[in-house]
Design a protein around this motif. Structure first.
Motif, mmCIF file in Angstrom:
data_model
loop_
_atom_site.group_PDB
_atom_site.id
_atom_site.type_symbol
_atom_site.label_atom_id
_atom_site.label_comp_id
_atom_site.label_asym_id
_atom_site.label_seq_id
_atom_site.Cartn_x
_atom_site.Cartn_y
_atom_site.Cartn_z
ATOM 1 N N UNK A 1 0.853 -1.181 0.000
ATOM 2 C CA UNK A 1 0.000 0.000 0.000
ATOM 3 C C UNK A 1 0.890 1.231 0.000
ATOM 4 N N UNK A 2 0.873 1.961 -1.093
ATOM 5 C CA UNK A 2 1.730 3.146 -1.190
ATOM 6 C C UNK A 2 0.969 4.403 -0.788
ATOM 7 N N UNK A 3 -0.251 4.234 -0.266
ATOM 8 C CA UNK A 3 -1.041 5.394 0.157
ATOM 9 C C UNK A 3 -0.297 6.199 1.218
ATOM 10 N N UNK A 4 0.330 5.531 2.160
ATOM 11 C CA UNK A 4 1.086 6.225 3.191
ATOM 12 C C UNK A 4 2.248 7.011 2.604
ATOM 13 N N UNK A 5 2.877 6.482 1.559
ATOM 14 C CA UNK A 5 3.982 7.199 0.926
ATOM 15 C C UNK A 5 3.484 8.385 0.114
ATOM 16 N N UNK A 6 2.297 8.277 -0.459
ATOM 17 C CA UNK A 6 1.731 9.414 -1.182
ATOM 18 C C UNK A 6 1.458 10.559 -0.207
ATOM 19 N N UNK A 7 0.937 10.225 0.966
ATOM 20 C CA UNK A 7 0.707 11.251 1.988
ATOM 21 C C UNK A 7 2.016 11.843 2.482
ATOM 22 N N UNK B 1 10.196 8.814 -3.714
ATOM 23 C CA UNK B 1 10.309 8.854 -5.177
ATOM 24 C C UNK B 1 8.950 8.463 -5.747
ATOM 25 N N UNK B 2 8.586 9.082 -6.862
ATOM 26 C CA UNK B 2 7.342 8.741 -7.556
ATOM 27 C C UNK B 2 7.713 8.357 -8.985
#
Length: 174
Positions: A47-53, A95-96
């Motif tokens: 889950x990359x949601x935390x990294x997006x935040x 990084x994105x």
């Protein structure tokens, strides 16, 4: 028989070390799982949601360093998009990627951070063995040592086989 009672043999647990070893192994596995993202980056299905935040939080901080990926002349990177944000006070970044291809078999990506306050070699910030596909994907940056004033970030394609030279695939120069 003279009336003596026959006593059953006593059983004792002569292996308390086995329980200790099992407990130590469980603790070691828990510790390894908690450090895995720092050592190997996020897994593609994580889950990359935390990294997006986290990325948005770091981007909002005026002390953060940021930039878009600059493509090299490597034709495999022509469709790659994304960016990077790094915060020196937190010593973390994100990084994105979009359209980052999977590395060839036996190869991996590694992010290198170059610090203007260090005369040492660049610092490894992330290592991962997968691409992003067409979806937006985030990877955490956790350097092996302090990086105060980065002037360049390089994403290289590398191999554990030292006879294969590394290749710069993408870079950010804030």
């Amino acid at each position: 028989m003279t009336g003596q009672a026959i006593e059953a043999p006593k059983t004792t647990n002569n292996q308390p070390w086995l329980w200790f070893a099992a407990g130590a192994l469980i603790l070691l596995l828990i510790a390894a799982a908690s450090f895995a993202p720092r050592l190997f980056g996020q897994a593609p299905d994580a889950d990359s949601h935390g990294l997006a935040e986290l990325r948005e939080t770091l981007r909002a901080d005026p002390t953060s360093v940021r930039g878009n990926w600059l493509r090299t002349l490597n034709p495999k990177m022509q469709d790659v998009q994304g960016d990077l944000v790094w915060n020196p006070s937190r010593q973390q970044g994100v990084m994105r990627f979009i359209n980052l291809p999977d590395p060839p078999a036996g190869m991996f990506y590694r992010l290198w951070l170059y610090d203007s306050h260090s005369i040492n070699a660049p610092v490894s910030g992330a290592k991962f063995q997968h691409g992003s596909g067409a979806d937006e994907w985030y990877a955490a940056i956790y350097p092996e040592s302090q990086v105060e004033t980065p002037y360049k970030f390089e994403l290289k394609l590398e191999s554990d086989n030292k006879s294969i030279p590394s290749q710069i695939m993408l870079m950010v120069q804030p």
